[in-house]
Design a protein around this motif. Structure first.
Motif, PDB file in Angstrom:
ATOM      1  N   ARG A  70       0.817  -1.219   0.000  1.00  0.00           N
ATOM      2  CA  ARG A  70       0.000   0.000   0.000  1.00  0.00           C
ATOM      3  C   ARG A  70       0.849   1.268   0.000  1.00  0.00           C
ATOM      4  O   ARG A  70       0.368   2.323  -0.416  1.00  0.00           O
ATOM      5  N   ASP A  71       2.105   1.192   0.447  1.00  0.00           N
ATOM      6  CA  ASP A  71       2.967   2.367   0.347  1.00  0.00           C
ATOM      7  C   ASP A  71       3.219   2.756  -1.097  1.00  0.00           C
ATOM      8  O   ASP A  71       3.547   3.916  -1.389  1.00  0.00           O
ATOM      9  N   ILE A  72       3.068   1.813  -2.016  1.00  0.00           N
ATOM     10  CA  ILE A  72       3.240   2.096  -3.437  1.00  0.00           C
ATOM     11  C   ILE A  72       1.893   2.297  -4.120  1.00  0.00           C
ATOM     12  O   ILE A  72       1.720   3.216  -4.929  1.00  0.00           O
ATOM     13  N   VAL A  73       0.924   1.440  -3.774  1.00  0.00           N
ATOM     14  CA  VAL A  73      -0.359   1.450  -4.471  1.00  0.00           C
ATOM     15  C   VAL A  73      -1.201   2.658  -4.077  1.00  0.00           C
ATOM     16  O   VAL A  73      -1.826   3.303  -4.930  1.00  0.00           O
ATOM     17  N   LEU A  74      -1.232   2.999  -2.783  1.00  0.00           N
ATOM     18  CA  LEU A  74      -2.106   4.072  -2.317  1.00  0.00           C
ATOM     19  C   LEU A  74      -1.766   5.426  -2.940  1.00  0.00           C
ATOM     20  O   LEU A  74      -2.675   6.126  -3.406  1.00  0.00           O
ATOM     21  N   PRO A  75      -0.501   5.861  -2.988  1.00  0.00           N
ATOM     22  CA  PRO A  75      -0.214   7.129  -3.691  1.00  0.00           C
ATOM     23  C   PRO A  75      -0.623   7.104  -5.154  1.00  0.00           C
ATOM     24  O   PRO A  75      -1.082   8.124  -5.694  1.00  0.00           O
ATOM     25  N   LEU A  76      -0.462   5.946  -5.816  1.00  0.00           N
ATOM     26  CA  LEU A  76      -0.853   5.850  -7.219  1.00  0.00           C
ATOM     27  C   LEU A  76      -2.360   6.010  -7.383  1.00  0.00           C
ATOM     28  O   LEU A  76      -2.831   6.741  -8.267  1.00  0.00           O
ATOM     29  N   ILE A  81      -7.200   9.385  -8.851  1.00  0.00           N
ATOM     30  CA  ILE A  81      -8.452  10.050  -8.480  1.00  0.00           C
ATOM     31  C   ILE A  81      -8.317  11.567  -8.620  1.00  0.00           C
ATOM     32  O   ILE A  81      -9.225  12.249  -9.131  1.00  0.00           O
ATOM     33  N   LEU A  82      -7.183  12.114  -8.200  1.00  0.00           N
ATOM     34  CA  LEU A  82      -6.962  13.555  -8.361  1.00  0.00           C
ATOM     35  C   LEU A  82      -6.876  13.939  -9.838  1.00  0.00           C
ATOM     36  O   LEU A  82      -7.302  15.027 -10.233  1.00  0.00           O
ATOM     37  N   LYS A  83      -6.334  13.042 -10.664  1.00  0.00           N
ATOM     38  CA  LYS A  83      -6.280  13.306 -12.095  1.00  0.00           C
ATOM     39  C   LYS A  83      -7.683  13.442 -12.671  1.00  0.00           C
ATOM     40  O   LYS A  83      -7.966  14.335 -13.474  1.00  0.00           O
ATOM     41  N   LEU A  84      -8.596  12.552 -12.257  1.00  0.00           N
ATOM     42  CA  LEU A  84      -9.976  12.642 -12.721  1.00  0.00           C
ATOM     43  C   LEU A  84     -10.638  13.928 -12.233  1.00  0.00           C
ATOM     44  O   LEU A  84     -11.493  14.504 -12.915  1.00  0.00           O
ATOM     45  N   PHE A  85     -10.248  14.382 -11.038  1.00  0.00           N
ATOM     46  CA  PHE A  85     -10.822  15.602 -10.469  1.00  0.00           C
ATOM     47  C   PHE A  85     -10.328  16.851 -11.196  1.00  0.00           C
ATOM     48  O   PHE A  85     -11.094  17.797 -11.430  1.00  0.00           O
ATOM     49  N   LEU A  86      -9.033  16.861 -11.566  1.00  0.00           N
ATOM     50  CA  LEU A  86      -8.432  18.046 -12.194  1.00  0.00           C
ATOM     51  C   LEU A  86      -8.461  18.001 -13.711  1.00  0.00           C
ATOM     52  O   LEU A  86      -8.101  18.992 -14.358  1.00  0.00           O
ATOM     53  N   LEU A 199       4.013  14.232  -8.555  1.00  0.00           N
ATOM     54  CA  LEU A 199       4.714  13.893  -9.789  1.00  0.00           C
ATOM     55  C   LEU A 199       3.873  12.973 -10.668  1.00  0.00           C
ATOM     56  O   LEU A 199       3.754  13.185 -11.886  1.00  0.00           O
ATOM     57  N   ILE A 200       3.286  11.936 -10.056  1.00  0.00           N
ATOM     58  CA  ILE A 200       2.433  11.029 -10.832  1.00  0.00           C
ATOM     59  C   ILE A 200       1.231  11.781 -11.383  1.00  0.00           C
ATOM     60  O   ILE A 200       0.824  11.582 -12.542  1.00  0.00           O
ATOM     61  N   LEU A 201       0.658  12.670 -10.568  1.00  0.00           N
ATOM     62  CA  LEU A 201      -0.495  13.450 -11.005  1.00  0.00           C
ATOM     63  C   LEU A 201      -0.146  14.320 -12.211  1.00  0.00           C
ATOM     64  O   LEU A 201      -0.906  14.386 -13.196  1.00  0.00           O
ATOM     65  N   PHE A 202       1.011  14.977 -12.170  1.00  0.00           N
ATOM     66  CA  PHE A 202       1.422  15.843 -13.281  1.00  0.00           C
ATOM     67  C   PHE A 202       1.578  15.038 -14.573  1.00  0.00           C
ATOM     68  O   PHE A 202       1.080  15.434 -15.632  1.00  0.00           O
ATOM     69  N   TYR A 203       2.254  13.902 -14.489  1.00  0.00           N
ATOM     70  CA  TYR A 203       2.481  13.107 -15.701  1.00  0.00           C
ATOM     71  C   TYR A 203       1.198  12.456 -16.200  1.00  0.00           C
ATOM     72  O   TYR A 203       1.032  12.270 -17.420  1.00  0.00           O
ATOM     73  N   LEU A 204       0.277  12.126 -15.305  1.00  0.00           N
ATOM     74  CA  LEU A 204      -1.014  11.605 -15.754  1.00  0.00           C
ATOM     75  C   LEU A 204      -1.817  12.675 -16.482  1.00  0.00           C
ATOM     76  O   LEU A 204      -2.475  12.389 -17.490  1.00  0.00           O
ATOM     77  N   LEU A 205      -1.763  13.900 -15.979  1.00  0.00           N
ATOM     78  CA  LEU A 205      -2.484  14.988 -16.646  1.00  0.00           C
ATOM     79  C   LEU A 205      -1.891  15.306 -18.013  1.00  0.00           C
ATOM     80  O   LEU A 205      -2.612  15.674 -18.942  1.00  0.00           O
ATOM     81  N   VAL A 206      -0.577  15.161 -18.149  1.00  0.00           N
ATOM     82  CA  VAL A 206       0.071  15.506 -19.414  1.00  0.00           C
ATOM     83  C   VAL A 206       0.010  14.356 -20.410  1.00  0.00           C
ATOM     84  O   VAL A 206      -0.342  14.541 -21.578  1.00  0.00           O
ATOM     85  N   PHE A 207       0.336  13.146 -19.953  1.00  0.00           N
ATOM     86  CA  PHE A 207       0.510  12.015 -20.869  1.00  0.00           C
ATOM     87  C   PHE A 207      -0.535  10.913 -20.682  1.00  0.00           C
ATOM     88  O   PHE A 207      -0.363   9.825 -21.240  1.00  0.00           O
ATOM     89  N   GLY A 208      -1.585  11.179 -19.909  1.00  0.00           N
ATOM     90  CA  GLY A 208      -2.585  10.140 -19.679  1.00  0.00           C
ATOM     91  C   GLY A 208      -3.276   9.685 -20.952  1.00  0.00           C
ATOM     92  O   GLY A 208      -3.470   8.483 -21.189  1.00  0.00           O
ATOM     93  N   GLU A 209      -3.638  10.615 -21.821  1.00  0.00           N
ATOM     94  CA  GLU A 209      -4.310  10.253 -23.062  1.00  0.00           C
ATOM     95  C   GLU A 209      -3.365   9.537 -24.024  1.00  0.00           C
ATOM     96  O   GLU A 209      -3.793   8.664 -24.795  1.00  0.00           O
TER      97      GLU A 209
END
Length: 387
Positions: A70-76, A81-86, A199-209
């Motif tokens: 969960r130390d790895i999975v929970l931040p991901l 979820i924040l990516k879907l919100f933003l 960091l994960i949120l930023f890259y998901l927003l940029v390269f998620g699609e």
């Protein structure tokens, strides 16, 4: 973007997709559709015991891995979820001709500013309450001596029956620090991995699609490509709408609670408003915890009297108006999930990941509902989650 197939094969796949998946397109995952009854949607049940057994083992293995790692999975998961919100903010900036990377950076900075602003706003009232509480507690305990005596007699009666419950709170396991630590289990993990989440949120927003586009390209058939695009689009649209709507509702609840506390003469009204805003993300248990907080605030400010119930009465009035009028009016037609499933999901994810898991319980349940409704072998399970 997607490799073209021969015209005859493409027509055949499209025709097979129309025959096989037409019911799934009519049944929106979390969106109610009264034009299609449940009898018209094919919901096959697994009939091979070996398939059920292997599926259960696979699910158990996945849950075990999520708990252990969960130390790895929970931040991901939090970042997703924040990516879907933003995501709507980034898309709105893209329509205004802002480059996607700059729009993602602006969305992340906006989130950080709101987060830090709320922390700064409640910092001073929280420190004031923490400084005054030790001096007030002895006086309150003196006024509750009768209750402590009743609890002592009840504990003696239970001991005679072989049941030992520390009702007097004398045990170390019921100390406030221990209770707060167990309640906030999981939030420390998120706080310590905040940089990783951003960091994960930023890259998901940029390269998620781009990642979704590559995933679609490797799928073998046209029907699977369309199904993957439709599934991802459905999840993003429904959860983005849910998160934005719930955040707006919770903000109204927090503002109303702050005004109510200010009118009733309770100090730290902004702090209590933020508490009401934050706990409202957790269904059922969040308002219960907030009611306990408001009862304690009333006892500290008003003393042991009927006026001590004024803060919690005002909060319950706001919560009932929100839960019975505002939320059903805005979400009932779009999001219909079984309340029993919501409660079970809440308990399970709180056990798995603590308070953060309880906050993520409903979004994760909605994702599960959408996936089950779109994938034919899982439609029966998705139907069980229907409200």
């Amino acid at each position: 973007m997607i490799e073209s197939e021969p015209a005859t094969a493409e027509r055949r796949v499209a025709r097979e997709e129309h025959i096989e998946h037409a019911p799934a397109q009519d049944a929106a995952p979390v969106v109610s559709d009264t034009s299609v009854s449940s009898e018209q949607i094919e919901m096959p049940l697994p009939r091979n015991p070996q398939t059920v057994f292997l599926g259960g083992l696979f699910l158990l293995a996945c849950l075990t891995a999520m708990y252990v790692a969960r130390d790895i999975v929970l931040p991901l998961v939090v970042a997703v979820i924040l990516k879907l919100f933003l995501q709507p903010v980034v898309r709105l900036l893209s329509r205004a001709r802002v480059p996607r990377a700059i729009g993602a950076l602006m969305a992340v900075v906006l989130f950080l500013l709101v987060f830090v602003g709320l922390g700064t706003l409640v910092g001073s009232p929280a420190s004031q309450w923490a400084a005054e509480l030790p001096g007030v507690m002895p006086h309150l305990l003196d006024q509750f001596k009768g209750v402590q005596a009743f609890a002592h007699h009840g504990q003696q009666a239970l001991d005679k029956l072989g049941l030992h419950l520390d009702l007097t709170g004398a045990g170390a396991g019921l100390s406030p620090a221990t209770m707060a630590g167990s309640l906030l289990d999981g939030t420390s993990t998120v706080a310590s991995h905040m940089l990783e989440i951003l960091l994960i949120l930023f890259y998901l927003l940029v390269f998620g699609e781009t990642f979704l586009r590559r995933l679609v390209e490797i799928l073998p058939t046209l029907s699977e490509k369309r199904e993957a695009v439709a599934l991802s689009t459905q999840i993003e649209q429904d959860l983005s709408a849910y998160l934005l709507t719930v955040t707006a509702i919770n903000a109204v609840v927090g503002c109303a609670a702050a005004v109510a506390m200010w009118v009733s003469g309770v100090p730290g009204a902004i702090l209590l408003g933020v508490v009401a805003f934050a706990v409202n993300y957790i269904p059922i248990l969040g308002p219960i915890c907030a009611a306990v907080v408001f009862i304690g605030v009333g006892l500290v400010v008003k003393g042991v009297s009927w006026f001590a119930l004024l803060p919690v009465a005002l909060y319950l009035g706001i919560h009932i108006a929100e839960g019975e009028i505002i939320t059903p009016m805005l979400l009932a037609r779009r999001f219909t999930i079984n309340p029993v499933a919501v409660m079970l999901s809440l308990v399970f994810w709180y056990w798995m990941w603590g308070v953060v898991g309880a906050v993520l319980a409903v979004p994760l349940l909605a994702v599960m509902k959408i996936i089950c409704d779109r994938i034919r072998p899982f439609r029966a399970f998705g139907h069980l989650l229907e409200g």
